[in-house]
Design a protein around this motif. Structure first.
Motif, PDB file in Angstrom:
ATOM      1  N   ALA A 217      30.093 -10.888  22.121  1.00  0.00           N
ATOM      2  CA  ALA A 217      30.136 -11.809  23.145  1.00  0.00           C
ATOM      3  C   ALA A 217      31.639 -10.862  23.851  1.00  0.00           C
ATOM      4  O   ALA A 217      31.579 -10.680  24.918  1.00  0.00           O
ATOM      5  N   ILE A 218      32.335 -10.457  22.607  1.00  0.00           N
ATOM      6  CA  ILE A 218      33.494 -10.521  22.918  1.00  0.00           C
ATOM      7  C   ILE A 218      33.349  -9.217  23.526  1.00  0.00           C
ATOM      8  O   ILE A 218      34.221  -8.249  24.241  1.00  0.00           O
ATOM      9  N   ARG A 219      32.819  -8.071  22.818  1.00  0.00           N
ATOM     10  CA  ARG A 219      32.672  -6.986  23.366  1.00  0.00           C
ATOM     11  C   ARG A 219      32.390  -6.923  25.694  1.00  0.00           C
ATOM     12  O   ARG A 219      32.886  -6.053  26.279  1.00  0.00           O
ATOM     13  N   LEU A 220      31.018  -8.043  25.465  1.00  0.00           N
ATOM     14  CA  LEU A 220      30.993  -8.130  26.765  1.00  0.00           C
ATOM     15  C   LEU A 220      32.094  -8.668  27.830  1.00  0.00           C
ATOM     16  O   LEU A 220      32.086  -8.252  28.959  1.00  0.00           O
ATOM     17  N   ALA A 221      32.571  -9.518  26.741  1.00  0.00           N
ATOM     18  CA  ALA A 221      34.003 -10.290  27.753  1.00  0.00           C
ATOM     19  C   ALA A 221      35.221  -9.583  28.167  1.00  0.00           C
ATOM     20  O   ALA A 221      35.791  -9.792  28.871  1.00  0.00           O
ATOM     21  N   THR A 222      35.299  -7.997  27.656  1.00  0.00           N
ATOM     22  CA  THR A 222      35.987  -6.778  27.527  1.00  0.00           C
ATOM     23  C   THR A 222      35.263  -5.825  27.945  1.00  0.00           C
ATOM     24  O   THR A 222      36.132  -4.538  28.129  1.00  0.00           O
ATOM     25  N   LEU A 223      34.570  -5.777  29.242  1.00  0.00           N
ATOM     26  CA  LEU A 223      34.470  -5.266  30.108  1.00  0.00           C
ATOM     27  C   LEU A 223      34.469  -4.125  30.748  1.00  0.00           C
ATOM     28  O   LEU A 223      35.279  -4.602  31.105  1.00  0.00           O
ATOM     29  N   PRO A 224      34.680  -2.177  30.497  1.00  0.00           N
ATOM     30  CA  PRO A 224      35.180  -1.499  31.604  1.00  0.00           C
ATOM     31  C   PRO A 224      34.820  -1.780  32.925  1.00  0.00           C
ATOM     32  O   PRO A 224      33.359  -2.999  33.379  1.00  0.00           O
ATOM     33  N   ASP A 225      35.647  -2.058  34.487  1.00  0.00           N
ATOM     34  CA  ASP A 225      35.626  -2.203  35.493  1.00  0.00           C
ATOM     35  C   ASP A 225      33.521  -1.621  35.639  1.00  0.00           C
ATOM     36  O   ASP A 225      32.461  -2.352  36.803  1.00  0.00           O
ATOM     37  N   ASP A 226      33.157  -0.215  35.268  1.00  0.00           N
ATOM     38  CA  ASP A 226      31.407   0.577  35.245  1.00  0.00           C
ATOM     39  C   ASP A 226      30.772  -0.337  34.083  1.00  0.00           C
ATOM     40  O   ASP A 226      30.036   0.294  34.397  1.00  0.00           O
ATOM     41  N   GLY A 227      31.111  -1.305  33.087  1.00  0.00           N
ATOM     42  CA  GLY A 227      30.085  -2.121  32.869  1.00  0.00           C
ATOM     43  C   GLY A 227      28.952  -2.383  33.073  1.00  0.00           C
ATOM     44  O   GLY A 227      28.995  -2.489  34.424  1.00  0.00           O
ATOM     45  N   PRO A 228      28.228  -2.544  32.358  1.00  0.00           N
ATOM     46  CA  PRO A 228      26.786  -2.967  32.728  1.00  0.00           C
ATOM     47  C   PRO A 228      26.993  -4.783  33.275  1.00  0.00           C
ATOM     48  O   PRO A 228      28.143  -4.968  32.572  1.00  0.00           O
ATOM     49  N   ARG A 229      26.216  -4.647  34.127  1.00  0.00           N
ATOM     50  CA  ARG A 229      25.729  -5.861  34.433  1.00  0.00           C
ATOM     51  C   ARG A 229      24.512  -6.522  34.960  1.00  0.00           C
ATOM     52  O   ARG A 229      23.490  -5.452  35.072  1.00  0.00           O
ATOM     53  N   GLY A 230      24.184  -8.053  34.986  1.00  0.00           N
ATOM     54  CA  GLY A 230      23.191  -9.116  34.752  1.00  0.00           C
ATOM     55  C   GLY A 230      22.327  -8.423  32.633  1.00  0.00           C
ATOM     56  O   GLY A 230      20.903  -8.563  33.585  1.00  0.00           O
ATOM     57  N   GLY A 231      22.551  -7.953  32.648  1.00  0.00           N
ATOM     58  CA  GLY A 231      21.736  -7.179  31.200  1.00  0.00           C
ATOM     59  C   GLY A 231      22.318  -8.074  29.769  1.00  0.00           C
ATOM     60  O   GLY A 231      22.989  -9.040  29.954  1.00  0.00           O
ATOM     61  N   PHE A 232      21.153  -7.631  29.206  1.00  0.00           N
ATOM     62  CA  PHE A 232      20.648  -8.563  27.874  1.00  0.00           C
ATOM     63  C   PHE A 232      21.226  -7.892  26.462  1.00  0.00           C
ATOM     64  O   PHE A 232      20.374  -7.181  26.420  1.00  0.00           O
ATOM     65  N   PHE A 233      21.844  -8.190  25.586  1.00  0.00           N
ATOM     66  CA  PHE A 233      22.348  -7.008  24.494  1.00  0.00           C
ATOM     67  C   PHE A 233      22.033  -8.237  23.110  1.00  0.00           C
ATOM     68  O   PHE A 233      22.672  -9.470  23.192  1.00  0.00           O
ATOM     69  N   ASP A 234      22.223  -7.224  22.653  1.00  0.00           N
ATOM     70  CA  ASP A 234      23.056  -7.526  21.087  1.00  0.00           C
ATOM     71  C   ASP A 234      23.866  -6.761  20.290  1.00  0.00           C
ATOM     72  O   ASP A 234      23.485  -5.302  21.149  1.00  0.00           O
ATOM     73  N   ASP A 235      24.142  -6.448  19.123  1.00  0.00           N
ATOM     74  CA  ASP A 235      24.624  -5.402  18.900  1.00  0.00           C
ATOM     75  C   ASP A 235      24.448  -3.474  19.059  1.00  0.00           C
ATOM     76  O   ASP A 235      24.942  -2.723  18.967  1.00  0.00           O
ATOM     77  N   ASP A 236      22.233  -3.702  18.522  1.00  0.00           N
ATOM     78  CA  ASP A 236      22.597  -2.432  19.211  1.00  0.00           C
ATOM     79  C   ASP A 236      22.112  -2.193  20.152  1.00  0.00           C
ATOM     80  O   ASP A 236      21.155  -1.717  20.663  1.00  0.00           O
ATOM     81  N   GLY A 237      22.289  -3.056  20.993  1.00  0.00           N
ATOM     82  CA  GLY A 237      21.970  -2.271  22.747  1.00  0.00           C
ATOM     83  C   GLY A 237      21.726  -3.498  23.333  1.00  0.00           C
ATOM     84  O   GLY A 237      21.541  -4.198  22.690  1.00  0.00           O
ATOM     85  N   PRO A 238      20.899  -2.808  24.781  1.00  0.00           N
ATOM     86  CA  PRO A 238      19.894  -3.981  25.484  1.00  0.00           C
ATOM     87  C   PRO A 238      18.472  -4.934  24.162  1.00  0.00           C
ATOM     88  O   PRO A 238      17.835  -4.157  23.830  1.00  0.00           O
ATOM     89  N   ILE A 239      18.238  -6.071  25.196  1.00  0.00           N
ATOM     90  CA  ILE A 239      17.720  -6.546  24.044  1.00  0.00           C
ATOM     91  C   ILE A 239      16.454  -6.608  25.190  1.00  0.00           C
ATOM     92  O   ILE A 239      16.502  -6.953  26.645  1.00  0.00           O
ATOM     93  N   PRO A 240      14.815  -6.371  25.228  1.00  0.00           N
ATOM     94  CA  PRO A 240      13.960  -6.617  25.862  1.00  0.00           C
ATOM     95  C   PRO A 240      13.943  -8.355  26.793  1.00  0.00           C
ATOM     96  O   PRO A 240      14.090  -8.943  26.060  1.00  0.00           O
ATOM     97  N   TRP A 241      13.420  -8.576  28.144  1.00  0.00           N
ATOM     98  CA  TRP A 241      13.191  -9.613  28.404  1.00  0.00           C
ATOM     99  C   TRP A 241      12.029 -10.101  27.976  1.00  0.00           C
ATOM    100  O   TRP A 241      12.250 -11.299  27.561  1.00  0.00           O
TER     101      TRP A 241
END
Length: 241
Positions: A217-241
């Motif tokens: 959550a902290i990582r997503l809260a501090t994403l750079p401006d070119d960071g991912p949008r509308g994704g679902f993530f955990d520590d290991d990366g994207p989670i399948p919907w």
């Protein structure tokens, strides 16, 4: 730490304990001023004092995500106190009753479903829409929705909980809708799964600490401006919907 113009302002809902408190602490450690959103006044102020003792610039906001009036007043408090919001972490969530087959799909208690949705989905929408005008004043606004891989239709993890798990599926879908709507703005919205964390929510039986759960959550809260949008993530990366 004063609340100067270049200090990021972060609101974390349900921040008086567990993962929410760990997120608030982590954002505070990065230099954010943290608004601790919580219903219970005593617990809220205790959390603020704990954060301040750790050197975090924190203040409390009375916030019941199931109440339109409370959410409206919370937005007014943020406006009065800081004038804008850089980060919104929608952490407040409930599991819902499970006794008597309340979350067995074959005996599902629809009142439990309504109660869970009111916090886990409608609460996120209430808070997000109330805070969006304040977020739009920020240079790099971020919204993070705390979900669960139990809401993944692909993974189908965890116990059968036919109120809680679908509430997270719906939260994921709502997150994607926000991301589509805000695609041409600087507001970046994502969902995350903290994993199976030892909190009162799990009876403190889980292997992960709140601090480990808070990291994504902290990582997503501090994403750079070119960071991912509308994704679902955990520590290991994207989670399948």
């Amino acid at each position: 730490m004063g609340r100067v113009n270049d200090t990021k302002i972060a609101l974390v809902t349900g921040a008086n304990k567990g993962i929410g408190f760990a997120i608030a602490w982590g954002l505070g450690a990065l230099g954010c001023t943290v608004a601790v959103g919580a219903r219970d006044g005593g617990r809220r102020e205790a959390a603020v004092e704990r954060l301040r003792a750790e050197g975090v610039d924190a203040f409390g906001i009375a916030l019941d995500v199931t109440s339109d009036d409370s959410v409206t007043e919370a937005a007014a408090t943020v406006e009065r106190t800081t004038g804008r919001l850089d980060v919104l972490v929608n952490n407040a969530g409930i599991g819902g009753r499970v006794d008597g087959g309340a979350q067995d799909p074959t005996t599902l208690d629809l009142d439990v479903v309504r109660t869970v949705l009111d916090t886990n989905v409608f609460g996120v929408v209430r808070v997000t829409n109330a805070m969006l005008p304040l977020l739009r004043r920020a240079g790099s606004p971020r919204i993070v929705n705390l979900s669960s891989n139990m809401g993944s239709l692909t993974l189908r993890t965890g116990p059968v909980m036919a109120a809680y798990a679908p509430s997270k599926s719906m939260l994921n879908s709502v997150t994607a809708q926000y991301a589509r709507r805000l695609a041409d703005t600087n507001v970046i919205v994502n969902a995350c799964c903290p994993g199976y964390v030892a909190t009162d929510f799990t009876g403190f039986t889980a292997p992960r600490t709140p601090e480990q759960g808070a990291a994504i959550a902290i990582r997503l809260a501090t994403l750079p401006d070119d960071g991912p949008r509308g994704g679902f993530f955990d520590d290991d990366g994207p989670i399948p919907w």
